[in-house]
Motif scaffolding. Structure first.
Motif, PDB file in Angstrom:
ATOM      1  N   SER A  81       0.899  -1.224   0.040  1.00  0.00           N
ATOM      2  CA  SER A  81      -0.036   0.053  -0.013  1.00  0.00           C
ATOM      3  C   SER A  81       0.860   1.317  -0.043  1.00  0.00           C
ATOM      4  O   SER A  81       0.477   2.369  -0.726  1.00  0.00           O
ATOM      5  N   PRO A  87      -3.055  -2.941  -6.981  1.00  0.00           N
ATOM      6  CA  PRO A  87      -3.714  -3.964  -5.789  1.00  0.00           C
ATOM      7  C   PRO A  87      -4.150  -5.301  -6.430  1.00  0.00           C
ATOM      8  O   PRO A  87      -4.110  -6.399  -5.816  1.00  0.00           O
ATOM      9  N   ASP A  90      -0.698  -7.190  -5.961  1.00  0.00           N
ATOM     10  CA  ASP A  90      -0.868  -7.518  -4.385  1.00  0.00           C
ATOM     11  C   ASP A  90      -1.900  -8.552  -4.175  1.00  0.00           C
ATOM     12  O   ASP A  90      -1.397  -9.195  -3.344  1.00  0.00           O
ATOM     13  N   ARG A 134      -6.942  -6.378   1.156  1.00  0.00           N
ATOM     14  CA  ARG A 134      -6.147  -6.626  -0.196  1.00  0.00           C
ATOM     15  C   ARG A 134      -7.594  -6.211  -1.351  1.00  0.00           C
ATOM     16  O   ARG A 134      -7.346  -5.683  -2.448  1.00  0.00           O
ATOM     17  N   ARG A 137      -8.777  -2.714  -1.714  1.00  0.00           N
ATOM     18  CA  ARG A 137      -7.895  -1.854  -2.508  1.00  0.00           C
ATOM     19  C   ARG A 137      -8.342  -2.131  -3.876  1.00  0.00           C
ATOM     20  O   ARG A 137      -8.200  -1.276  -4.746  1.00  0.00           O
TER      21      ARG A 137
END
Length: 238
Positions: A81, A87, A90, A134, A137
């Motif tokens: 972040s 995102p 991630d 997660r 995001r």
């Protein structure tokens, strides 16, 4: 009294760490009261006094391992972040980490995936919150086509199923592309980018708006709740 309490905590921690190591290296059969007691340098009655029985010890092991794993994942999420990592990248990294951990630690995975231990576990709930962050995001970017809760459930269920399938297969016969294919299948269900499932974008917009609705301080708390209810209705329609 303080020293006694500290010594008790140290002994408990040592026993849990020994049990976790035996479970990981030698499997469940190695986690005996006698074996753990010898490895921790304590008498067997100490284990019964601190944990009640073997199941109590295994519960403590599950919580210990899960807490350590979740803590590491939380740091990764914070770093992603802060570094403004995409995102979706991630989310994929989190998936791969989860799959690798489960496959590399079969005994621990089976222990940690036991519903009787997961449901009341604070560490397990923290782990879900990491996945939720997660997914959140992704939702904020407007790329989520389903509710955040449904996306989390789909990812979690697919991950557990993938690990179980891989562990049920002889190592040299495992499909190396299974985890990646399953992840892509989940993405097609939850991400707006899948061309064959494209729509007018209204649901993805609603999901993105829902993700930030709680930040709209210009609205009262009751208005934010009402807005969230309306958006949930749009998201869950159909």
């Amino acid at each position: 009294m303080i020293e006694t309490t500290s010594a008790r905590a140290d002994t408990r921690s040592r026993i849990v760490e020994v049990a976790a190591r035996l479970l990981q290296e030698e499997g469940p059969a190695a986690v005996t009261t006698r074996g753990v007691a010898e490895g921790a340098g304590v008498q067997a009655p100490t284990i019964y006094r601190l944990f009640g029985d073997k199941d109590g010890l295994l519960d403590a092991v599950a919580e210990h391992v899960m807490a350590a794993f979740v803590s590491a994942k939380s740091e990764i999420v914070k770093a992603a972040s802060a570094a403004d990592v995409d995102p979706l990248e991630d989310l994929r990294a989190g998936w791969e980490t989860q799959i690798d951990f489960g496959v590399d630690n079969p005994a621990l995975f089976r222990l940690l995936s036991d519903p009787a231990r997961v449901v009341p576990s604070p560490a397990a709930q923290s782990g879900r919150k990491v996945l939720e962050s997660r997914v959140h995001r992704v939702a904020v970017t407007g790329r989520l086509r389903v509710s955040e809760a449904r996306a989390v459930d789909l990812i979690q269920a697919a991950g557990i199923g993938t690990i179980q399938s891989l562990l049920a297969t002889v190592p040299d016969q495992r499909d190396p592309g299974l985890a990646g294919a399953m992840y892509e299948a989940v993405l097609r269900q939850i991400i707006t980018d899948a061309p064959e499932r494209s729509d007018d974008g209204s649901k993805a917009t609603a999901v993105a708006f829902r993700a930030i609705a709680h930040r709209l301080d210009v609205l009262s708390e009751s208005e934010r709740r009402l807005l969230a209810e309306w958006l949930d209705r749009v998201i869950n329609a159909g």
